[in-house]
Every structure is written in C-alpha cells, then in structure tokens.
Scaffold this active site. Structure first.
Site, PDB file in Angstrom:
ATOM      1  N   ASN B 205       0.584  -1.211   0.196  1.00 19.35           N
ATOM      2  CA  ASN B 205      -0.066   0.034  -0.134  1.00 19.35           C
ATOM      3  C   ASN B 205       0.823   1.406  -0.159  1.00 19.35           C
ATOM      4  OD1 ASN B 205       0.877   0.013   2.682  1.00 19.35           O
ATOM      5  ND2 ASN B 205      -1.050   0.057   3.655  1.00 19.35           N
ATOM      6  N   ASN B 332       3.561   4.073  12.565  1.00 24.05           N
ATOM      7  CA  ASN B 332       4.018   2.665  13.378  1.00 24.05           C
ATOM      8  C   ASN B 332       5.039   2.841  14.324  1.00 24.05           C
ATOM      9  OD1 ASN B 332       2.018   1.281  11.748  1.00 24.05           O
ATOM     10  ND2 ASN B 332       3.544  -0.274  10.839  1.00 24.05           N
ATOM     11  N   GLY B 381      -5.813   7.985   1.686  1.00 25.56           N
ATOM     12  CA  GLY B 381      -6.905   7.137   1.484  1.00 25.56           C
ATOM     13  C   GLY B 381      -6.324   6.094   0.362  1.00 25.56           C
ATOM     14  N   MET B 383      -6.036   4.787  -3.892  1.00 23.11           N
ATOM     15  CA  MET B 383      -5.612   5.386  -4.995  1.00 23.11           C
ATOM     16  C   MET B 383      -6.800   6.007  -5.973  1.00 23.11           C
ATOM     17  SD  MET B 383      -4.142   2.324  -7.225  1.00 23.11           S
ATOM     18  CE  MET B 383      -5.170   0.875  -7.743  1.00 23.11           C
ATOM     19  N   HIS B 406      -5.287   6.367  10.763  1.00 26.70           N
ATOM     20  CA  HIS B 406      -4.248   6.341   9.718  1.00 26.70           C
ATOM     21  C   HIS B 406      -4.377   6.055   8.487  1.00 26.70           C
ATOM     22  CE1 HIS B 406      -3.858   2.057   9.247  1.00 26.70           C
ATOM     23  NE2 HIS B 406      -2.546   2.150   8.850  1.00 26.70           N
TER      24      HIS B 406
END
Lengths: 137, 483
Positions: B205, B332, B381, B383, B406
């Site tokens: 991602n 993270n 978000g 693509m 996130h």
C-alpha cells in the site's frame, strides 16, 4: 507435494504440503518464491545452500523462510527448486536452485516483509504433512 | 459473530466499548472508535485483539482502536495502547514490522490546471526516479559508517547529505529523529537489508501521489497551513523498508525469550513483550528508534527527488514551484511521552500501530509554525478516492493519548480484490477519472483498488465527530506511483 495461497485480510498466507515433513518444507520454500515472482520465469542458473536451526518444526520453518527473505533482499536470489540435504535434530540444510531476480524478466509479485508466527500450523493430516504460514506484506 | 457483537457496548455515536468482562484477565476496557456503519465491518478477531492488549501489564486507561481497525500481528492495526514506564511493557507487535511507516505531504504553488498537461511526464519521471516494487533498490549505497549516522540522525542525515533543507526538519514529527537510537543494537542483517534500500518506496500500500485539494472544511486552518483550493500537493507513504522489517523480526525472537524469562502470561504469543525497565526492552527501544530514524531519512530522500523531478519536468525555478513540506507523521511507532492521567503528569510508552499522533494546539512538541493550529495529521486513502489533512486536538489528549486514525483500512483481502477485479481494467477506469497510475507489481492495481478499502471519508468522519482530530482539507489523487 504442492502449495496454494491462503486468503488473509491485509496479508498473505501459504498452505504447503507433502508426503513427508521434508517434502512439505520443499513445497513451502517453492511456494514462497511463487509469491515473490512467477516460478515459471525463474531459470536454474545457480544455487545457494542455507542451514537453519530451530527448536520446533514451526520455528525451523519461520526461521528458514525469514533467512530466504533476507537472502532475496540482500543478494537478489530467487529460487525455483529446493533440495533438502539434511533434515532432523532441529536442523535443516537446503540447497536451492534458481537465479538472480531481474525486474525486466521476473514479474513483481509480493514484497514479503517477514514470515510470521501468526496462525502458523505444521501438522500431519492423514497421510500428508501440511503447513500454513502467514507473511507480513 | 452477532452474539459476540452484542457484547460490545455503544458509548456514543462514535465509540463502542469492549467491556472488561469481555474476556477474563482484562485490566482495562477496550474502546473502538466506530459509528454504527463502520461497526458492521468489525472483525471478531480484531475485537479479540483489542481485548487481549487490555490484559498486558501496566496498560493505562483503555486498549484503544481507531475506525480503520483490522486484524494485525498480535495487536490490531489501528490500535493505540499506552503503558506505564515503571510497571508496563513494550512490544514489537504493538509497533509492527514496518517501523515508522508514515506519511509526508508537500504543498506546491501550482494549481491543478497548471499540472494536468504535464501529468503523464511527471508520473513517468517520478516512477523512474523513485524506485518502487519488489526487489527495488534505492540510488544510494551507504557505508556502514553512514548507515550508523542515518540511525542516529534520521532526516537530518539526509539534509546534511544535500537532500533538502534544514527548515524541512521542523516540519517532521519529532524533528525527523528520535533521540536514544543505538546503532550497535541493530543486527548485521538489518544493515545488510537496509544499505541498498534507502530512498526506495517499497510495495503493497506504499505510494507516491500527486494530488489536488478539492474540498476545504476549515478555511482558517487551511490558510494557516498554506493550503488552498485546486492546489497541487504530493503525498509520500512509506517506511523503514527491510531495515525496519529485520529489526522487528530480530526483536520478536528476543521478546519470545523475555516472556519466558520474566514469566509474563500472554493470551497470544504474538503479543511477546518485555517489562519496559528490562534490558531487552531498552535494546528494542534503541533499535526501533534507529529504524524509525532510517524511515525519516528515507522519506526525506524521496521528497528531495520528488522536488527535483518536478523542477526537471516543469522547468520551473524552485521558488516558483514553492514545494515545501507541510508535515511528516509516523503511524507505526512506540514513543515515550508525557500524558495527564487523573490530573497528574505521567511518563508513558505509547504504542501506535496504524495510528497517527494528533497533538493539540499549544503542545510543546510542536514547531512554532503549528503551535496555534495544532499538529497536521495526514491520512492517506486508497488510490481512487481521497486523502485528508486534519489537525490534532485537545480532546485527543484526553481520549486517545493524542492519537487518531491512519488510513482507510482494508475490507477485501488481496484475493477477494483480485477476484473482483477480474475482467476489469483498473488502470483504464482510473484514467477515465483523470487518475494516472504506474505500478511495477503484477497484481498491485487489483489488490489496491478502491473497493478493497473502507471509504476513507467514513473513517475520517468518525475521528472528526469524535473530536480526536478535525478535518481541514480533502485531497484527490491525480497521479499515483505504486510498488
């Protein structure tokens, strides 16, 4: 022996099997490279030898596959045909035939960050050994 | 599923509680930020993970989860958990494999109309200049000594190496470097994996996206951040690459042993952890910080090449282009922070795994530029839909240890997505909507299509309505580079 991918939300799983535990390990190794690229695109141009120790079949599997991910990322090696040279007493020694990954020739599959203990299974089912492992991607 | 779901208690329109009696051994309740719509997407396993984290020693307040929650390794992704530094723990599973995966956003002085005619060239050049995909290497080859400097200095290393400006550093969470990193606690393997990957995007991602602002929710805040309608922005989403993955792999083994050594009873071995005051915890923290710093250097390098690509393609002087950093967030990471608990200031180790820090106006950790507005929060978000800029709030400090969501969170597994994409031409569909995509992966576009994710707007509405951050602008994708 054989393998298939397993559906896992957000990550990817592999189910590998064989008549013996050794065979299942061979399936899992080939299956992992099949996630990274198409096995059909790999030629057997060279081989690597990898040993790993672990205190359980599960630990051995996770540790070995993480070692192969490490070798892929640092030496670009993708394997096609694994041969188990030694197996038992918490130790595996495997020779893998394959070649260097080249983006022009090898389709880009999944970027595996690590083999994990998440949902890990190594078990004898009837007459075959089966393992399930999830990769963090 | 339905029976179990009944055991959740709705607290208000945007939160449900996982009560303390949901599972025996929970020392605090769980709180999941979802409205009634997103509650339907909750997976049983991720609710169980929220409950499991509530059993860990020294947890404070509640085991929290954001609306983009889904099942992760031990801890749910979208999870926030704070532990006392004297009696609590630290856990690599609470941070994730991709240490300091995060997002940075650049503004420009350009409007959408100015960029559209050159969009194809821009996407192609960015795709070429910023390595992405499986087996990709960065353009940098670092010596061991330089790698250790990256570990200590983070984004500052990249600026010293000529990639960017000192002013960039103020606009990065923690100034782009967490103190206390110890390069000697990082394994040789991590160095080997990391030395050729600095300055690469990775896969999955992760992305680099040219966007434009199509909706402004708060005019004053947008102005304060230098954002305006139709303005072109660039978002970079990546982390610490193989360097961080290896640090996580290495320390999960250390923690497995620590669990036995300290006799910690765990509901799930993936929650492997160590008492915060133990040598194992100190080592992990120092190595994790090194990986976090590597990630900031990575995003800084990628941003530098992005700016250069824009200058090259558009033939504009840097000051005309006006490409400057809005902010860079880690989603993270575990950090030692001061929080107010029952009216008393306490030092806590806050784990954010797929959750973004959202500090309020006036917080001493914020740079002067954002003292009045609060911390910019960047939410990528999928693509095809949108991304968002929000601001941190005082309410987040009270409710979530200064944290918010996130991203979108998946609703389809990769296989489901690939199946649903069969017979479709995702690239073409996006192009017809004005979004150009380049990707190296054989199935990335199918795996990453919009339908595979929750609608980011719903996720962001929950955190906005719950008051843990507030919406400023919406960004629409124009050009996307994926791994």
């Amino acid at each position: 022996m054989g393998y298939e991918t397993v559906d896992v939300m957000g990550d990817v799983g592999l189910r590998a099997w064989g008549e013996t535990l050794q065979e299942a390990f061979r399936s899992a190794i080939a299956g992992m490279y099949g996630l990274i690229t198409d096995l059909d695109s790999i030629e057997e141009k060279k081989s690597i030898e990898v040993s790993h120790q672990g205190d359980s079949p599960e630990g051995l599997l996770v540790g070995l596959l993480n070692e192969l991910i490490y070798i892929f990322e640092t030496e670009d090696f993708v394997g096609k045909r694994p041969e188990i040279e030694e197996f038992g007493e918490g130790r595996i020694k495997v020779r893998i035939f394959g070649e260097e990954f080249e983006r022009e020739r090898h389709p880009s599959g999944l970027l595996l960050k690590a083999a994990t203990y998440h949902g890990l299974k190594v078990e004898k089912m009837g007459s075959r050994w089966q393992m399930e492992i999830i990769f963090d991607i | 599923m339905a029976v179990e779901a009944l055991r959740l208690r709705r607290l208000d329109a945007n939160r449900v509680e996982v009560p303390k009696d949901y599972k025996s051994g929970m020392s605090v309740p769980g709180i999941i930020f979802v409205d009634e719509v997103l509650e339907k997407d909750l997976e049983q396993k991720s609710i169980d993970q929220v409950a499991n984290v509530a059993m860990l020693p020294g947890i404070v307040g509640a085991s929290l989860a954001m609306p983009d929650i889904h099942m992760g390794y031990g801890f749910a992704i979208g999870g926030v958990a704070a532990f006392r530094t004297d009696s609590g723990i630290i856990s690599p599973g609470g941070v994730g494999y991709d240490i300091n995966c995060g997002v940075r956003l650049l503004r420009s002085s350009l409007t959408r109309e100015e960029v559209v005619p050159r969009l194809r060239d821009l996407v192609q050049v960015l795709y070429r200049e910023i390595p992405s995909g499986v087996g990709s290497k960065g353009k940098l080859r670092l010596t061991r000594q330089e790698m250790e400097r990256v570990c200590r200095r983070g984004a500052g290393w990249a600026v010293e190496a000529g990639m960017g400006e000192a002013a960039d550093l103020e606009r990065i969470e923690s100034g782009g470097v967490i103190d206390g990193a110890d390069p000697s606690l990082v394994s040789e393997k991590a160095y080997e994996r990391g030395k050729s990957q600095l300055g690469s995007l990775g896969s999955g991602n992760h992305f680099l996206e040219i966007q434009y602002i199509d909706e402004i929710y708060d005019e004053d805040a947008a102005r304060a951040l230098g954002l305006f309608r139709n303005q072109v922005t660039v978002m970079i989403h990546t982390g610490s690459r193989g360097f961080g993955h290896q640090v996580c792999t290495d320390y999960l083994e250390v923690m497995e042993k620590a669990v036995r050594k300290y006799g910690i009873s765990l509901p799930d071995r993936e929650l492997a952890c160590a008492p915060f005051q133990s040598p194992e915890a100190r080592d992990y923290l120092a190595a994790m910080r090194a990986a976090a710093n590597y990630a900031w250097a990575n995003r800084q390098a990628i941003m530098h090449w992005t700016r250069e690509s824009f200058i090259g393609v558009l033939g504009l002087a840097p000051n005309r282009l006006g490409m400057s950093l809005i902010y860079d967030v880690a989603h993270n990471v575990a950090k030692v922070e001061e929080h107010e608990i029952d009216g008393k200031k306490e030092e806590l180790v806050v784990h954010r795994k797929g959750a973004t820090r959202a500090f309020p106006p006036g917080h001493p950790e914020l740079p002067q530029a954002y003292r009045k507005t609060g911390q910019p929060v960047l939410i990528p978000g999928d693509m095809g839909r949108a991304s968002f800029v929000l601001l941190g709030s005082q309410s987040a400090m009270r409710q979530t240890f200064g944290s918010t969501c996130h991203g979108a969170g998946r609703v389809l597994s990769r296989h489901q997505a690939i199946r649903q994409a069969r017979g479709r031409f995702i690239r073409r569909e996006l192009e017809e909507r004005g979004i150009l995509v380049m990707s190296a992966g054989r199935e990335t576009l199918a795996e990453e299509m919009s339908e595979a994710y929750k609608d980011i707007s719903n996720v962001v509405d929950v955190v906005h309505n719950a008051g843990i951050s507030r919406k400023v602008v919406r960004l629409r994708p124009m050009g996307v580079v994926k791994g």
